[in-house]
Design a protein around this motif. Structure first.
Motif, PDB file in Angstrom:
ATOM      1  N   PHE A 163      26.055  -1.450  65.743  1.00  0.00           N
ATOM      2  CA  PHE A 163      26.987  -0.636  66.536  1.00  0.00           C
ATOM      3  C   PHE A 163      27.028   0.799  66.029  1.00  0.00           C
ATOM      4  CE2 PHE A 163      28.902  -4.979  66.513  1.00  0.00           C
ATOM      5  CZ  PHE A 163      28.682  -5.285  67.840  1.00  0.00           C
ATOM      6  N   PRO A 164      25.979   1.546  66.210  1.00  0.00           N
ATOM      7  CA  PRO A 164      25.942   2.905  65.635  1.00  0.00           C
ATOM      8  C   PRO A 164      27.098   3.781  66.108  1.00  0.00           C
ATOM      9  CG  PRO A 164      24.166   2.543  67.229  1.00  0.00           C
ATOM     10  CD  PRO A 164      24.770   1.223  66.963  1.00  0.00           C
ATOM     11  N   HIS A 165      27.370   3.772  67.416  1.00  0.00           N
ATOM     12  CA  HIS A 165      28.423   4.660  67.914  1.00  0.00           C
ATOM     13  C   HIS A 165      29.789   4.234  67.413  1.00  0.00           C
ATOM     14  CE1 HIS A 165      25.095   5.198  70.805  1.00  0.00           C
ATOM     15  NE2 HIS A 165      25.499   6.455  70.803  1.00  0.00           N
ATOM     16  N   LEU A 166      30.032   2.929  67.492  1.00  0.00           N
ATOM     17  CA  LEU A 166      31.336   2.444  67.045  1.00  0.00           C
ATOM     18  C   LEU A 166      31.521   2.719  65.556  1.00  0.00           C
ATOM     19  CD1 LEU A 166      31.736  -0.943  68.960  1.00  0.00           C
ATOM     20  CD2 LEU A 166      32.882   1.232  69.368  1.00  0.00           C
ATOM     21  N   ARG A 167      30.454   2.530  64.799  1.00  0.00           N
ATOM     22  CA  ARG A 167      30.570   2.758  63.363  1.00  0.00           C
ATOM     23  C   ARG A 167      30.886   4.228  63.082  1.00  0.00           C
ATOM     24  NH1 ARG A 167      26.899  -0.923  60.748  1.00  0.00           N
ATOM     25  NH2 ARG A 167      25.280   0.259  61.806  1.00  0.00           N
TER      26      ARG A 167
ATOM     27  N   LEU B  54      29.268  -8.446  80.902  1.00  0.00           N
ATOM     28  CA  LEU B  54      29.370  -7.014  81.199  1.00  0.00           C
ATOM     29  C   LEU B  54      28.215  -6.223  80.597  1.00  0.00           C
ATOM     30  CD1 LEU B  54      33.177  -6.272  80.757  1.00  0.00           C
ATOM     31  CD2 LEU B  54      31.881  -6.761  82.836  1.00  0.00           C
ATOM     32  N   ILE B  55      27.589  -6.828  79.614  1.00  0.00           N
ATOM     33  CA  ILE B  55      26.550  -6.086  78.904  1.00  0.00           C
ATOM     34  C   ILE B  55      25.296  -5.976  79.765  1.00  0.00           C
ATOM     35  CG2 ILE B  55      25.068  -6.078  76.885  1.00  0.00           C
ATOM     36  CD1 ILE B  55      27.380  -7.676  75.511  1.00  0.00           C
ATOM     37  N   ILE B  56      24.813  -4.779  79.860  1.00  0.00           N
ATOM     38  CA  ILE B  56      23.629  -4.535  80.681  1.00  0.00           C
ATOM     39  C   ILE B  56      22.383  -4.656  79.827  1.00  0.00           C
ATOM     40  CG2 ILE B  56      22.399  -2.768  81.984  1.00  0.00           C
ATOM     41  CD1 ILE B  56      25.040  -1.864  83.082  1.00  0.00           C
ATOM     42  N   ARG B  73      30.008  -0.315  87.860  1.00  0.00           N
ATOM     43  CA  ARG B  73      29.697  -1.258  88.943  1.00  0.00           C
ATOM     44  C   ARG B  73      29.602  -2.674  88.407  1.00  0.00           C
ATOM     45  NH1 ARG B  73      25.110   2.419  91.537  1.00  0.00           N
ATOM     46  NH2 ARG B  73      26.400   3.727  92.896  1.00  0.00           N
ATOM     47  N   ARG B  74      28.969  -2.808  87.277  1.00  0.00           N
ATOM     48  CA  ARG B  74      28.855  -4.135  86.677  1.00  0.00           C
ATOM     49  C   ARG B  74      30.244  -4.697  86.367  1.00  0.00           C
ATOM     50  NH1 ARG B  74      25.445  -7.445  83.388  1.00  0.00           N
ATOM     51  NH2 ARG B  74      23.716  -6.360  84.375  1.00  0.00           N
ATOM     52  N   GLU B  75      31.085  -3.864  85.769  1.00  0.00           N
ATOM     53  CA  GLU B  75      32.437  -4.300  85.455  1.00  0.00           C
ATOM     54  C   GLU B  75      33.150  -4.746  86.727  1.00  0.00           C
ATOM     55  OE1 GLU B  75      33.445  -1.425  81.609  1.00  0.00           O
ATOM     56  OE2 GLU B  75      33.996  -0.793  83.612  1.00  0.00           O
ATOM     57  N   HIS B  76      33.026  -3.922  87.736  1.00  0.00           N
ATOM     58  CA  HIS B  76      33.683  -4.219  89.001  1.00  0.00           C
ATOM     59  C   HIS B  76      33.244  -5.581  89.524  1.00  0.00           C
ATOM     60  CE1 HIS B  76      33.756  -3.496  93.565  1.00  0.00           C
ATOM     61  NE2 HIS B  76      34.931  -3.922  93.192  1.00  0.00           N
ATOM     62  N   GLY B  99      32.872  -7.918  73.322  1.00  0.00           N
ATOM     63  CA  GLY B  99      33.691  -6.762  73.656  1.00  0.00           C
ATOM     64  C   GLY B  99      33.211  -5.534  72.898  1.00  0.00           C
ATOM     65  N   LEU B 100      32.897  -5.720  71.655  1.00  0.00           N
ATOM     66  CA  LEU B 100      32.377  -4.604  70.857  1.00  0.00           C
ATOM     67  C   LEU B 100      31.033  -4.133  71.401  1.00  0.00           C
ATOM     68  CD1 LEU B 100      33.206  -5.651  67.187  1.00  0.00           C
ATOM     69  CD2 LEU B 100      34.303  -3.920  68.606  1.00  0.00           C
ATOM     70  N   ARG B 101      30.176  -5.089  71.725  1.00  0.00           N
ATOM     71  CA  ARG B 101      28.874  -4.709  72.283  1.00  0.00           C
ATOM     72  C   ARG B 101      29.048  -3.888  73.555  1.00  0.00           C
ATOM     73  NH1 ARG B 101      26.231  -9.100  69.544  1.00  0.00           N
ATOM     74  NH2 ARG B 101      27.286 -10.752  70.673  1.00  0.00           N
ATOM     75  N   HIS B 102      29.988  -4.332  74.369  1.00  0.00           N
ATOM     76  CA  HIS B 102      30.227  -3.606  75.613  1.00  0.00           C
ATOM     77  C   HIS B 102      30.762  -2.202  75.325  1.00  0.00           C
ATOM     78  CE1 HIS B 102      31.350  -2.726  79.689  1.00  0.00           C
ATOM     79  NE2 HIS B 102      32.627  -2.640  79.372  1.00  0.00           N
ATOM     80  N   GLY B 103      31.672  -2.116  74.366  1.00  0.00           N
ATOM     81  CA  GLY B 103      32.196  -0.801  73.992  1.00  0.00           C
ATOM     82  C   GLY B 103      31.101   0.109  73.475  1.00  0.00           C
TER      83      GLY B 103
END
Lengths: 198, 198
Positions: A163-167, B54-56, B73-76, B99-103
């Motif tokens: 998670f580069p951005h989150l980190r 949700l993860i693309i 769009r995916r979330e929707h 959730g973290l991956r999606h964030g």
DNA sequence: CCTCTCTCCGTACAGCGTATCGGCGGAGAC
DNA sequence: GTCTCCGCCGATACGCTGTACGGAGAGAGG
């Protein structure tokens, strides 16, 4: 109804039980059913009472953008104070007298604009969507008080995973704070631009 | 967890009871508590499972706007399919691995943009707010099937009260239909403009 | 074979919404 | 004054919920 709202404000919607409200009124549970038919009716009343608070007394600003902004701010403030209404209207629509008045006022705010009613309605609902999502999130942040992402197990996941951005966000201490006004401005800017273009 | 999701998809979140899930699994209610500590844990698992959807996969578009649009769009689409997650995450935050991956992916979508992380986060959340509100409303319209405003007692209220705009809307048959894309475009337009200005 | 652990589960409790029915008090008719 | 009716209060009970508690049985390791 007032008793129920008081309970909901103080302890959340799930604390509003028939028995609880009856106790607050110094009455036995089943007595409430002489005035309402089902618990949902009580919820309807509560929701419409909040809608009353949404109505802006006096003249609306003549410029549509100021008027909509004023309404949105009012919604934001009132609904945050009674944040359980979100759950109520999310379950199913509750259209009471005050809800209609509020809807009317929303359309009224856009009446100076040269768009058809359908477009006006879509503008109103778009703003409403943003406001709704915002209040939900603000309530989350408020209710949990501390920063949830700071919890140890989450920190660990972030540090151990990819998670580069989150980190980076964690290291830099990016605040979760957001601004109701900023997002509203973005949305209204976009709407304004589409009006100018068409 | 899969059994619970199936029930929630088909009959809503409140149909998901310990006894119900246990029956679906051919097991006694209390057996579930060997694997979870409280019902909330089951909800956490369900929410994270939706986050997985949700993860693309694959590359995100390089242009931030296309990337964010794709994610939205995916979330929707996904959340409308599992619309109970809205209620789950509205109750309290549920941050699981997916959730973290999606964030992370959300921030990743904005990484080409020359803004600080805090701004990027605010952009992501603003879009999320709009999406959240939109899905809530779309679910309402879907679940009630017919046009709620067409109900007789509401029509009567509109006709008898002082609701010029609503009355006109009713007479003209203004559709309640809205467009996810349109509002999203408005919001992104506004964001884009603020980026160009700064 | 003994023990330890893991899973399953029977029972029970407090809470919920509310269906059903019964009683009580005041208003209106005669 | 009496009789009737109606609006309000309420006791009890049913079926549902989450889950605390403790016990049973099976499989693994010594």
């Amino acid at each position: 109804m007032a008793a129920a709202i008081e309970i909901a404000d103080a302890e959340g919607l799930e604390a509003v039980s028939i028995r609880r409200v009856a106790t607050a009124l110094g009455v036995r549970p089943m007595s409430l059913y002489t005035h309402i038919e089902r618990k949902e009716d009580l919820f309807d009343l509560m929701a419409d009472e909040v809608n009353r608070e949404l109505i802006i007394e006096g003249e609306l600003p003549s410029h549509w953008r100021e008027a909509i902004t004023m309404i949105a701010r009012r919604e934001h403030e009132v609904i945050l104070r009674h944040s359980w209404v979100i759950d109520l209207v999310a379950r199913h629509p509750r259209v009471g007298p005050n809800g209609l008045r509020h809807g009317e006022q929303n359309l009224c705010a856009l009446s100076g604009l040269d768009v058809d009613l359908a477009t006006a309605a879509r503008i109103v609902t778009a703003v409403d969507h943003y406001m709704t999502g915002y209040v939900i999130r603000e309530r989350l942040l408020r209710d949990q008080r501390a920063d949830h992402l700071a919890e140890p197990y989450i920190q660990q996941m972030i540090n151990e995973g990819d998670f580069p951005h989150l980190r980076r966000a964690m290291r830099e201490g990016v605040p979760q704070q957001e601004s109701f006004e900023e997002g509203l401005r973005w949305l209204l800017d976009g709407i304004e631009r589409s009006l100018g273009r068409s």
